[in-house]
Design a protein around this motif. Structure first.
Motif, PDB file in Angstrom:
ATOM      1  N   ALA A  83      41.797  51.618  44.698  1.00 17.60           N
ATOM      2  CA  ALA A  83      41.702  50.227  44.236  1.00 17.60           C
ATOM      3  C   ALA A  83      42.249  49.283  45.299  1.00 17.60           C
ATOM      4  CB  ALA A  83      42.465  50.056  42.929  1.00 17.60           C
ATOM      5  N   GLY A  84      41.797  48.037  45.245  1.00 17.78           N
ATOM      6  CA  GLY A  84      42.296  46.989  46.118  1.00 17.78           C
ATOM      7  C   GLY A  84      42.461  45.713  45.326  1.00 17.78           C
ATOM      8  N   ARG A  85      43.075  44.715  45.927  1.00 24.62           N
ATOM      9  CA  ARG A  85      43.301  43.453  45.230  1.00 24.62           C
ATOM     10  C   ARG A  85      41.967  42.844  44.820  1.00 24.62           C
ATOM     11  NH1 ARG A  85      48.756  42.422  45.722  1.00 24.62           N
ATOM     12  NH2 ARG A  85      49.697  43.534  47.463  1.00 24.62           N
ATOM     13  N   GLY A  86      41.853  42.589  43.543  1.00 21.59           N
ATOM     14  CA  GLY A  86      40.596  42.135  42.965  1.00 21.59           C
ATOM     15  C   GLY A  86      40.042  43.107  41.952  1.00 21.59           C
ATOM     16  N   VAL A  87      40.602  44.334  41.878  1.00 19.18           N
ATOM     17  CA  VAL A  87      40.133  45.272  40.855  1.00 19.18           C
ATOM     18  C   VAL A  87      40.445  44.731  39.464  1.00 19.18           C
ATOM     19  CG1 VAL A  87      42.235  46.681  40.772  1.00 19.18           C
ATOM     20  CG2 VAL A  87      40.045  47.716  40.203  1.00 19.18           C
ATOM     21  N   GLY A  88      41.531  43.954  39.347  1.00 21.38           N
ATOM     22  CA  GLY A  88      41.845  43.333  38.060  1.00 21.38           C
ATOM     23  C   GLY A  88      40.819  42.296  37.673  1.00 21.38           C
ATOM     24  N   LEU A  89      40.248  41.610  38.659  1.00 21.29           N
ATOM     25  CA  LEU A  89      39.181  40.646  38.401  1.00 21.29           C
ATOM     26  C   LEU A  89      37.928  41.362  37.922  1.00 21.29           C
ATOM     27  CD1 LEU A  89      37.932  37.795  38.561  1.00 21.29           C
ATOM     28  CD2 LEU A  89      37.497  38.237  40.995  1.00 21.29           C
ATOM     29  N   ALA A  90      37.610  42.512  38.528  1.00 24.24           N
ATOM     30  CA  ALA A  90      36.464  43.296  38.071  1.00 24.24           C
ATOM     31  C   ALA A  90      36.695  43.829  36.660  1.00 24.24           C
ATOM     32  CB  ALA A  90      36.197  44.445  39.043  1.00 24.24           C
ATOM     33  N   ASP A  91      37.913  44.275  36.384  1.00 22.45           N
ATOM     34  CA  ASP A  91      38.279  44.718  35.037  1.00 22.45           C
ATOM     35  C   ASP A  91      38.122  43.564  34.046  1.00 22.45           C
ATOM     36  OD1 ASP A  91      40.248  47.028  33.605  1.00 22.45           O
ATOM     37  OD2 ASP A  91      40.478  45.000  32.810  1.00 22.45           O
ATOM     38  N   PHE A  92      38.575  42.391  34.460  1.00 24.18           N
ATOM     39  CA  PHE A  92      38.453  41.168  33.661  1.00 24.18           C
ATOM     40  C   PHE A  92      36.986  40.873  33.360  1.00 24.18           C
ATOM     41  CE2 PHE A  92      37.789  36.556  33.681  1.00 24.18           C
ATOM     42  CZ  PHE A  92      38.762  36.077  32.819  1.00 24.18           C
ATOM     43  N   ALA A  93      36.133  40.980  34.390  1.00 24.91           N
ATOM     44  CA  ALA A  93      34.713  40.673  34.219  1.00 24.91           C
ATOM     45  C   ALA A  93      34.028  41.637  33.270  1.00 24.91           C
ATOM     46  CB  ALA A  93      34.013  40.689  35.576  1.00 24.91           C
ATOM     47  N   ALA A  94      34.476  42.890  33.265  1.00 27.86           N
ATOM     48  CA  ALA A  94      33.806  43.912  32.476  1.00 27.86           C
ATOM     49  C   ALA A  94      34.446  44.153  31.113  1.00 27.86           C
ATOM     50  CB  ALA A  94      33.775  45.225  33.262  1.00 27.86           C
ATOM     51  N   THR A  95      35.566  43.478  30.817  1.00 26.22           N
ATOM     52  CA  THR A  95      36.221  43.648  29.523  1.00 26.22           C
ATOM     53  C   THR A  95      35.362  43.023  28.429  1.00 26.22           C
ATOM     54  OG1 THR A  95      38.420  43.629  30.525  1.00 26.22           O
ATOM     55  CG2 THR A  95      38.291  43.151  28.170  1.00 26.22           C
ATOM     56  N   PRO A  96      35.047  43.773  27.367  1.00 22.49           N
ATOM     57  CA  PRO A  96      34.198  43.216  26.305  1.00 22.49           C
ATOM     58  C   PRO A  96      34.823  41.990  25.655  1.00 22.49           C
ATOM     59  CG  PRO A  96      34.426  45.613  26.090  1.00 22.49           C
ATOM     60  CD  PRO A  96      35.413  45.175  27.130  1.00 22.49           C
ATOM     61  N   ALA A  97      33.992  41.113  25.173  1.00 23.13           N
ATOM     62  CA  ALA A  97      34.458  39.910  24.470  1.00 23.13           C
ATOM     63  C   ALA A  97      35.354  40.306  23.303  1.00 23.13           C
ATOM     64  CB  ALA A  97      33.269  39.096  23.978  1.00 23.13           C
ATOM     65  N   GLY A  98      36.414  39.541  23.105  1.00 25.14           N
ATOM     66  CA  GLY A  98      37.333  39.818  22.011  1.00 25.14           C
ATOM     67  C   GLY A  98      38.475  40.743  22.378  1.00 25.14           C
ATOM     68  N   HIS A  99      38.433  41.305  23.593  1.00 26.90           N
ATOM     69  CA  HIS A  99      39.508  42.182  24.057  1.00 26.90           C
ATOM     70  C   HIS A  99      40.300  41.493  25.156  1.00 26.90           C
ATOM     71  CE1 HIS A  99      38.183  45.931  21.980  1.00 26.90           C
ATOM     72  NE2 HIS A  99      37.005  45.327  22.052  1.00 26.90           N
ATOM     73  N   GLU A 100      41.596  41.715  25.175  1.00 31.87           N
ATOM     74  CA  GLU A 100      42.439  41.156  26.224  1.00 31.87           C
ATOM     75  C   GLU A 100      42.260  41.976  27.499  1.00 31.87           C
ATOM     76  OE1 GLU A 100      45.705  38.677  27.801  1.00 31.87           O
ATOM     77  OE2 GLU A 100      44.209  38.483  26.207  1.00 31.87           O
ATOM     78  N   PRO A 101      41.966  41.348  28.630  1.00 28.27           N
ATOM     79  CA  PRO A 101      41.886  42.094  29.894  1.00 28.27           C
ATOM     80  C   PRO A 101      43.208  42.778  30.200  1.00 28.27           C
ATOM     81  CG  PRO A 101      41.011  39.872  30.136  1.00 28.27           C
ATOM     82  CD  PRO A 101      41.687  39.914  28.801  1.00 28.27           C
ATOM     83  N   ARG A 102      43.131  43.877  30.917  1.00 27.86           N
ATOM     84  CA  ARG A 102      44.370  44.586  31.263  1.00 27.86           C
ATOM     85  C   ARG A 102      45.291  43.689  32.099  1.00 27.86           C
ATOM     86  NH1 ARG A 102      40.464  48.951  31.701  1.00 27.86           N
ATOM     87  NH2 ARG A 102      40.979  50.604  30.209  1.00 27.86           N
TER      88      ARG A 102
END
Length: 365
Positions: free
Chosen positions: A295-314
């Protein structure tokens, strides 16, 4: 999600490299107060427009604004993005103050906009493997942790270190998010803190770049220590300093009734997790058992983008706000000499359950 970036400073290159290789996000535009710096930052990438901040906020292609400005500007940029109907993912901390961070979350809730925030290093195999070991009961009930970051200060290598020594900076606000986010990920939210702090020098001397030799004022505490009381009952001892030459202390240790863990640098995504259990001799490395690989900086953004609606991103806004609240409360305690109760709380973010590639869309659900 199509990404528009505001702020093309030193950290932006790491984000651009990660975004370029992940299918969940696509870089479409960047903005910076210095447009020449923005152009240079995206020169290796094709199809990326260089815009003013106003133009980027109005661009209908942009789904999420990646806010890489200095901490003092985080709230202003985030609120402008929310007003423009854009989701927001912010470099840490979420804002320079908890009050500003609360304004961001309230505006986002009213606009039905999602907010995410670094650090996402805790989604890598280091912290996630340690978390799984704790959750699996390998060291028994956690009772304590230590987190230590001690350096001489960033002015030695950063050519423009001013923002490290103004409100929103300092060792706690700069590096504390990595350590406290890791502690909350492993041990849960914090209910109270007690702290102490000081500053060694009133000025710092820039050690590199065109401003080398220039002195800058210090207006924040540069050595902060304290105890974090977790809702789980565990006690974490934190030391964050820009006033030390070096340390041999582990970045993080977690101690349980049956054993202890050494957790790798939370400013990195990976690294060995070591365990020593009662009755065992010495330390042994644990196999990687959870987290995003390579992983690199920005993996959290990808996780954010792919988190289903109604769920809190990691790497979500509520976690970032809680961490900021803890840090601000720790400084308040240091100045008052009294323990401070933490008003906020958060859920432990969902674990990354198995070692998986961040490019695998199924891993985000």
């Amino acid at each position: 999600m199509n990404v528009g970036v505001v702020g093309c400073g030193a950290i932006s290159a790491q984000y651009f490299q990660t975004i370029d290789r992940l299918p969940q996000v696509r870089l479409v535009a960047v903005a910076d107060l210095d447009l020449d710096r923005a152009r240079e930052a995206v020169r290796p990438y094709t199809g990326v427009d260089v815009l003013t901040v106003t133009e980027l906020m109005a661009d209908p292609r942009v789904d999420v604004v990646l806010n890489l400005t200095v901490p003092a500007a985080h709230a202003e940029v985030a609120l402008a993005a929310i007003a423009a109907g854009k989701h927001v993912y912010c470099e840490k901390p979420l804002a320079a103050t908890a009050a500003d961070a609360e304004r961001i979350l309230r505006a986002a809730q009213d606009a039905r906009i999602r907010v995410g925030c670094a650090p996402d290093t805790v989604l890598g195999t280091g912290t996630q493997t340690a978390r799984k070991a704790i959750d699996d009961g390998l060291i028994g009930r956690p009772v304590a942790a230590t987190a230590t970051m001690m350096t001489p200060g960033h002015e030695r290598w950063h050519p423009n270190p001013d923002f490290y020594y103004v409100p929103g900076g300092g060792p706690l606000l700069d590096m504390g998010p990595y350590y406290i986010t890791s502690l909350v990920t492993m041990l849960g939210p914090v209910t109270a803190v007690i702290g102490a702090a000081n500053r060694t020098r009133a000025k710092r001397t820039i050690g590199s770049g065109p401003r080398r030799g220039e002195e800058i004022p210090v207006t924040v505490d540069t050595h902060v220590t304290g105890v974090l009381m977790h809702a789980s009952g565990a006690l974490s001892t934190l030391v964050m300093s820009f006033d030390a030459a070096a340390t041999r202390a582990p970045h993080i240790e977690v101690h349980g009734e049956q054993g202890s863990l050494v957790v790798p640098n939370p400013n990195h995504f990976d690294g060995p997790v070591q365990v020593s259990r009662i009755g065992e001799e010495g330390w042994r490395d644990l196999p990687v058992s959870a987290g995003y690989l390579e992983a690199g900086r920005g993996v959290g953004l990808a996780d954010f983008a792919a988190t289903p609606a109604g769920h809190e991103p990691r790497a979500g806004g509520s976690l970032a706000f809680h961490v900021l609240d803890v840090m601000e409360s720790l400084l308040a305690s240091a100045h008052s000499g009294a323990a401070v109760t933490i008003a906020s709380t958060c859920e432990r973010p969902r674990p990354v359950p198995v070692p998986t590639s961040p490019g695998d869309m199924s891993s985000f659900t």
